[in-house]
Design a protein around this motif. Structure first.
Motif, PDB file in Angstrom:
ATOM      1  N   PRO A 222     -36.443  15.889  24.816  1.00  0.00           N
ATOM      2  CA  PRO A 222     -35.706  16.348  26.155  1.00  0.00           C
ATOM      3  C   PRO A 222     -34.795  17.611  25.808  1.00  0.00           C
ATOM      4  CG  PRO A 222     -34.596  14.486  24.636  1.00  0.00           C
ATOM      5  CD  PRO A 222     -35.894  14.945  24.169  1.00  0.00           C
ATOM      6  N   ALA A 223     -34.490  18.137  26.972  1.00  0.00           N
ATOM      7  CA  ALA A 223     -33.661  19.505  26.893  1.00  0.00           C
ATOM      8  C   ALA A 223     -31.913  18.972  26.648  1.00  0.00           C
ATOM      9  CB  ALA A 223     -33.508  20.181  28.181  1.00  0.00           C
ATOM     10  N   LEU A 224     -31.356  19.750  26.102  1.00  0.00           N
ATOM     11  CA  LEU A 224     -29.975  19.491  26.005  1.00  0.00           C
ATOM     12  C   LEU A 224     -29.232  18.981  27.262  1.00  0.00           C
ATOM     13  CD1 LEU A 224     -27.505  19.056  24.141  1.00  0.00           C
ATOM     14  CD2 LEU A 224     -27.074  21.486  24.067  1.00  0.00           C
ATOM     15  N   LEU A 225     -29.270  20.160  28.129  1.00  0.00           N
ATOM     16  CA  LEU A 225     -28.763  20.055  29.629  1.00  0.00           C
ATOM     17  C   LEU A 225     -29.740  20.567  30.608  1.00  0.00           C
ATOM     18  CD1 LEU A 225     -25.275  21.228  30.426  1.00  0.00           C
ATOM     19  CD2 LEU A 225     -27.228  21.618  31.856  1.00  0.00           C
ATOM     20  N   GLN A 226     -29.811  19.559  31.585  1.00  0.00           N
ATOM     21  CA  GLN A 226     -30.904  19.947  32.666  1.00  0.00           C
ATOM     22  C   GLN A 226     -30.398  19.616  34.065  1.00  0.00           C
ATOM     23  OE1 GLN A 226     -34.839  17.885  33.950  1.00  0.00           O
ATOM     24  NE2 GLN A 226     -35.438  19.581  32.548  1.00  0.00           N
ATOM     25  N   MET A 227     -30.506  20.577  35.063  1.00  0.00           N
ATOM     26  CA  MET A 227     -29.949  20.337  36.337  1.00  0.00           C
ATOM     27  C   MET A 227     -31.213  20.344  37.115  1.00  0.00           C
ATOM     28  SD  MET A 227     -26.716  19.743  35.912  1.00  0.00           S
ATOM     29  CE  MET A 227     -26.188  19.441  37.423  1.00  0.00           C
TER      30      MET A 227
ATOM     31  N   THR B 166     -14.477  13.450  19.105  1.00  0.00           N
ATOM     32  CA  THR B 166     -16.057  13.491  19.025  1.00  0.00           C
ATOM     33  C   THR B 166     -16.602  12.185  19.661  1.00  0.00           C
ATOM     34  OG1 THR B 166     -15.787  14.870  17.027  1.00  0.00           O
ATOM     35  CG2 THR B 166     -17.951  13.772  17.152  1.00  0.00           C
ATOM     36  N   TYR B 167     -17.298  12.333  20.622  1.00  0.00           N
ATOM     37  CA  TYR B 167     -17.796  11.240  21.464  1.00  0.00           C
ATOM     38  C   TYR B 167     -19.451  10.998  21.051  1.00  0.00           C
ATOM     39  CZ  TYR B 167     -13.203  12.118  23.661  1.00  0.00           C
ATOM     40  OH  TYR B 167     -11.909  12.445  23.620  1.00  0.00           O
ATOM     41  N   LEU B 168     -19.719  10.094  20.367  1.00  0.00           N
ATOM     42  CA  LEU B 168     -21.169   9.782  20.349  1.00  0.00           C
ATOM     43  C   LEU B 168     -21.639   8.930  21.523  1.00  0.00           C
ATOM     44  CD1 LEU B 168     -23.552   9.737  18.319  1.00  0.00           C
ATOM     45  CD2 LEU B 168     -22.688   7.511  17.566  1.00  0.00           C
ATOM     46  N   THR B 169     -22.522   9.409  21.935  1.00  0.00           N
ATOM     47  CA  THR B 169     -23.418   9.071  23.220  1.00  0.00           C
ATOM     48  C   THR B 169     -24.673   9.044  23.408  1.00  0.00           C
ATOM     49  OG1 THR B 169     -22.964   8.953  25.757  1.00  0.00           O
ATOM     50  CG2 THR B 169     -22.719  10.948  24.562  1.00  0.00           C
ATOM     51  N   GLY B 170     -25.311   8.200  24.472  1.00  0.00           N
ATOM     52  CA  GLY B 170     -26.788   8.654  24.855  1.00  0.00           C
ATOM     53  C   GLY B 170     -26.599   9.475  25.780  1.00  0.00           C
ATOM     54  N   ALA B 171     -27.711   9.374  26.782  1.00  0.00           N
ATOM     55  CA  ALA B 171     -27.730  10.325  28.103  1.00  0.00           C
ATOM     56  C   ALA B 171     -26.457  10.039  29.037  1.00  0.00           C
ATOM     57  CB  ALA B 171     -28.996  10.014  28.814  1.00  0.00           C
ATOM     58  N   ILE B 172     -26.088  11.411  29.431  1.00  0.00           N
ATOM     59  CA  ILE B 172     -24.926  11.386  30.522  1.00  0.00           C
ATOM     60  C   ILE B 172     -25.548  11.760  31.781  1.00  0.00           C
ATOM     61  CG2 ILE B 172     -22.558  12.505  31.115  1.00  0.00           C
ATOM     62  CD1 ILE B 172     -21.887  12.636  28.185  1.00  0.00           C
ATOM     63  N   HIS B 173     -25.492  11.093  32.747  1.00  0.00           N
ATOM     64  CA  HIS B 173     -26.104  11.544  34.345  1.00  0.00           C
ATOM     65  C   HIS B 173     -24.987  11.791  35.022  1.00  0.00           C
ATOM     66  CE1 HIS B 173     -30.323   9.404  33.655  1.00  0.00           C
ATOM     67  NE2 HIS B 173     -30.116  10.390  32.511  1.00  0.00           N
ATOM     68  N   LEU B 174     -24.784  13.247  35.652  1.00  0.00           N
ATOM     69  CA  LEU B 174     -23.698  13.349  36.392  1.00  0.00           C
ATOM     70  C   LEU B 174     -24.166  12.980  37.701  1.00  0.00           C
ATOM     71  CD1 LEU B 174     -23.730  17.215  34.890  1.00  0.00           C
ATOM     72  CD2 LEU B 174     -22.522  15.106  34.143  1.00  0.00           C
TER      73      LEU B 174
ATOM     74  N   SER C 202     -34.855  11.452  29.249  1.00  0.00           N
ATOM     75  CA  SER C 202     -33.805  12.166  30.244  1.00  0.00           C
ATOM     76  C   SER C 202     -33.124  13.216  29.236  1.00  0.00           C
ATOM     77  CB  SER C 202     -32.811  10.871  30.347  1.00  0.00           C
ATOM     78  OG  SER C 202     -31.594  11.689  30.910  1.00  0.00           O
ATOM     79  N   PRO C 203     -32.961  14.153  29.796  1.00  0.00           N
ATOM     80  CA  PRO C 203     -32.201  15.372  29.214  1.00  0.00           C
ATOM     81  C   PRO C 203     -30.825  14.706  28.743  1.00  0.00           C
ATOM     82  CG  PRO C 203     -33.201  16.413  30.991  1.00  0.00           C
ATOM     83  CD  PRO C 203     -33.515  15.023  31.079  1.00  0.00           C
TER      84      PRO C 203
ATOM     85  N   GLN D 145     -25.259  23.560  21.801  1.00  0.00           N
ATOM     86  CA  GLN D 145     -25.726  23.851  20.609  1.00  0.00           C
ATOM     87  C   GLN D 145     -26.814  22.628  19.877  1.00  0.00           C
ATOM     88  OE1 GLN D 145     -22.163  24.208  18.067  1.00  0.00           O
ATOM     89  NE2 GLN D 145     -22.244  22.229  17.380  1.00  0.00           N
ATOM     90  N   ASN D 146     -27.786  22.909  19.204  1.00  0.00           N
ATOM     91  CA  ASN D 146     -28.432  21.923  18.604  1.00  0.00           C
ATOM     92  C   ASN D 146     -29.439  21.180  19.291  1.00  0.00           C
ATOM     93  OD1 ASN D 146     -27.590  22.905  16.004  1.00  0.00           O
ATOM     94  ND2 ASN D 146     -25.930  21.701  16.094  1.00  0.00           N
ATOM     95  N   SER D 147     -30.132  21.707  20.392  1.00  0.00           N
ATOM     96  CA  SER D 147     -30.876  20.925  21.415  1.00  0.00           C
ATOM     97  C   SER D 147     -32.096  20.490  20.764  1.00  0.00           C
ATOM     98  CB  SER D 147     -31.275  21.703  22.558  1.00  0.00           C
ATOM     99  OG  SER D 147     -32.098  23.181  22.166  1.00  0.00           O
ATOM    100  N   PRO D 148     -32.540  19.337  21.258  1.00  0.00           N
ATOM    101  CA  PRO D 148     -34.011  18.668  20.699  1.00  0.00           C
ATOM    102  C   PRO D 148     -35.180  19.569  21.108  1.00  0.00           C
ATOM    103  CG  PRO D 148     -32.578  17.101  21.708  1.00  0.00           C
ATOM    104  CD  PRO D 148     -31.932  18.245  22.165  1.00  0.00           C
ATOM    105  N   PHE D 149     -34.993  20.145  22.253  1.00  0.00           N
ATOM    106  CA  PHE D 149     -36.112  21.023  22.815  1.00  0.00           C
ATOM    107  C   PHE D 149     -35.326  22.335  23.410  1.00  0.00           C
ATOM    108  CE2 PHE D 149     -39.172  21.760  26.332  1.00  0.00           C
ATOM    109  CZ  PHE D 149     -40.330  22.078  25.416  1.00  0.00           C
TER     110      PHE D 149
END
Length: 532
Positions: free
Chosen positions: A162-167, A44-52, A91-92, A181-185
């Motif tokens: 933010p969205a959970l995942l956005q491209m 289980t990896y706790l993190t802030g924003a991940i930018h691909l 940031s998503p 799961q469990n997205s803020p927005f």
């Protein structure tokens, strides 16, 4: 392709160590190598924003969970599209912009820990949450949008969850196998993307998630969605293209989309087009899906502020159970508008402008819905722009028989219309065809058409009619042709015709002799019906 195991870069999967910087270094190493696979093993990896990055595969293995921090400071401001507006926002949680060849895959979980964000939303809604110092910066970044009047809760504070995942503006995107799961927005949001494949996803938000859409396809083209499961707190799968003037300024449609073999277990709508329709939505095929307990099934929604043309949509082979309304097309959607503008919801015809939404060329076939709670269908156009060229073919809808079911609104139109166990209601429709449609209601007519034009009913039926109730009602309708109908024993009246605007109603080749009265015409429509 080069493999980048995150454990080799100091990332810790204990669920408590904040890994934002370590994960950023992995992403940069992958980019510097020209691409590769960033691999998260079980943990289980706790993190802030991940930018691909481009040419990257993000592999989240079975047993691995990306658990996102609830601290807003972990999410820098980025270019985004939020509720249809192109702006800056947090940031998503997983984000990519201007990328090529990006894949997210594996059997793992992406978890947004949205409950902390939802709590802040409710504080905003109650007027108890002022803007933070960072959000005051958003007022400056989004100053060009601050004159917009809207009933969107967060707009006045700029708490843009933010969205959970956005491209965003990406090409060749594949997302496969993961749980989101469990997205803020909104959960998963694709904006201005080209060539997208989404396969075998599990998208989950609790039923009380505010604005907890599952998947939003926003001004994208060439999109394939298959074998996904949705269980969310808002619309399951949405097609959008920007909101109002800002969406029309950008003018990018969502087009060339297929949706197949998906299951929707809960949500406000199964597959939804709108309400952000400003850039247009076209060339969409939806097939082989199951909706269980969604409020609406296939749902189209827009209003006089949105604009855009929604056209060439085909829906077939759908099963629904326990939905509120299986088919809804609504040009009077009342949310996300300026509440001070009376023209948005006026019942009177308004001038046709670029803000007038257009729904046309829609085909729905081979749909079965059982235990329907509210209305069998709901098509509500505008007096100045009726819904046009809709075909319903081989559709069977059974309403609930529960006498205690209270139903609800089949869709949110200008006035509150609550229905329970009712038939299909159509208002301001043009060129509507029904072939072999059967509707069984708990009460009321199977079909009511108000202010329709160019209506064709072929083999429309109801096998369990009600006393003192017609099977179909035509009110102020011009140009209707009814053929191939057969009234069953127990039918009091097959068709009730009324309205001073009614004319050119033709019945031909029907078998209505088992009805006590085949066609009842009130005084306002007398002389306007021809029986052959």
């Amino acid at each position: 392709m080069t493999m980048f195991n995150v454990l080799d870069y100091g990332v810790v999967g204990d669920g408590t160590t904040l890994n934002t910087e370590s994960i950023r270094k992995v992403m940069e190493a992958c980019e510097a190598a020209g691409g590769g696979t960033v691999y998260f093993p079980a943990g289980t990896y706790l993190t802030g924003a991940i930018h691909l990055k481009s040419h990257m595969t993000l592999h989240i293995d079975s047993g691995a969970k990306l658990l996102f921090s609830t601290d807003p400071d972990q999410y820098p401001f980025v270019k985004t599209r939020w509720s249809g507006y192109e702006c800056y926002g947090y940031s998503p949680l997983v984000y990519g912009i201007d990328l090529t060849n990006v894949t997210i895959q594996g059997g793992g979980i992406i978890d947004g820990q949205g409950s902390a964000w939802w709590k802040q939303y409710h504080e905003c809604k109650a007027g108890r949450r002022p803007s933070s110092e960072r959000e005051k910066q958003l007022f400056e970044l989004n100053s060009h949008l601050m004159s917009i009047k809207s009933n969107i809760v967060e707009w006045e504070t700029q708490f843009l969850r933010p969205a959970l995942l956005q491209m965003f503006r990406c090409t060749n995107v594949r997302i496969e196998g993961v749980t989101l799961q469990n997205s803020p927005f909104w959960n998963t949001h694709l904006v201005y993307c080209d060539n997208v494949t989404l396969h075998s996803l599990l998208i989950h938000n609790p039923s009380d998630t505010p604005n907890g859409d599952g998947l939003d396809i926003d001004s994208c083209r060439y999109v394939r969605i298959s074998d996904c499961q949705f269980d969310v707190g808002d619309d399951c799968l949405c097609l959008k293209s920007g909101i109002d003037e800002d969406g029309r300024r950008i003018g990018i449609p969502t087009e060339n989309v297929t949706v197949t073999n998906c299951t929707m277990r809960a949500g406000h709508g199964g597959v939804v087009l709108g309400s952000e329709t400003a850039g247009g939505i076209r060339h969409v095929v939806i097939s082989n899906c199951v909706f269980i307990g969604t409020d609406r099934g296939i749902r189209f929604k827009s209003n006089r502020a949105r604009g855009g043309t929604i056209e060439h949509v085909q829906v077939n082979n759908i099963f629904m159970k326990g939905v509120l309304c299986p088919i809804a097309i609504n040009s009077f959607y009342r949310y996300g508008v300026d509440p001070a503008n009376p023209d948005i919801s006026s019942p009177l015809a308004q001038p046709v402008t670029e803000a007038t939404p257009v729904f046309r060329h829609i085909r729905l076939s081979h749909i079965t819905a059982t235990e329907v709670l509210g209305a069998a269908g709901f098509l509500y156009g505008l007096p100045e722009m009726p819904i046009e060229d809709v075909v319903l073919d081989h559709i069977h809808i059974e309403m609930t028989s529960d006498p205690n079911e209270q139903g609800g609104e089949p869709d949110m139109v200008r006035e509150e219309l609550v229905m329970a166990g009712k038939g299909m209601y159509c208002k301001y429709v043009r060129s509507l065809q029904m072939h072999h449609v059967r509707i069984e209601t708990r009460e009321g007519a199977a079909l009511t058409i108000d202010k329709g034009e160019g209506i064709e009913l072929h083999g429309f039926g109801m096998k369990r009619p009600h006393a003192d109730t017609p099977v179909i009602e035509l009110r102020d309708t011009q140009g209707a042709y009814v053929q191939g109908a057969a009234a069953v024993r127990g039918t009091d009246v097959y068709a009730q015709i009324s309205g001073g605007e009614t004319k050119d109603i033709v019945f031909s080749g029907n078998m209505l002799e088992k009805a006590v009265q085949d066609i009842a015409v009130d005084a306002t429509a007398e002389g306007m019906v021809v029986v052959k």
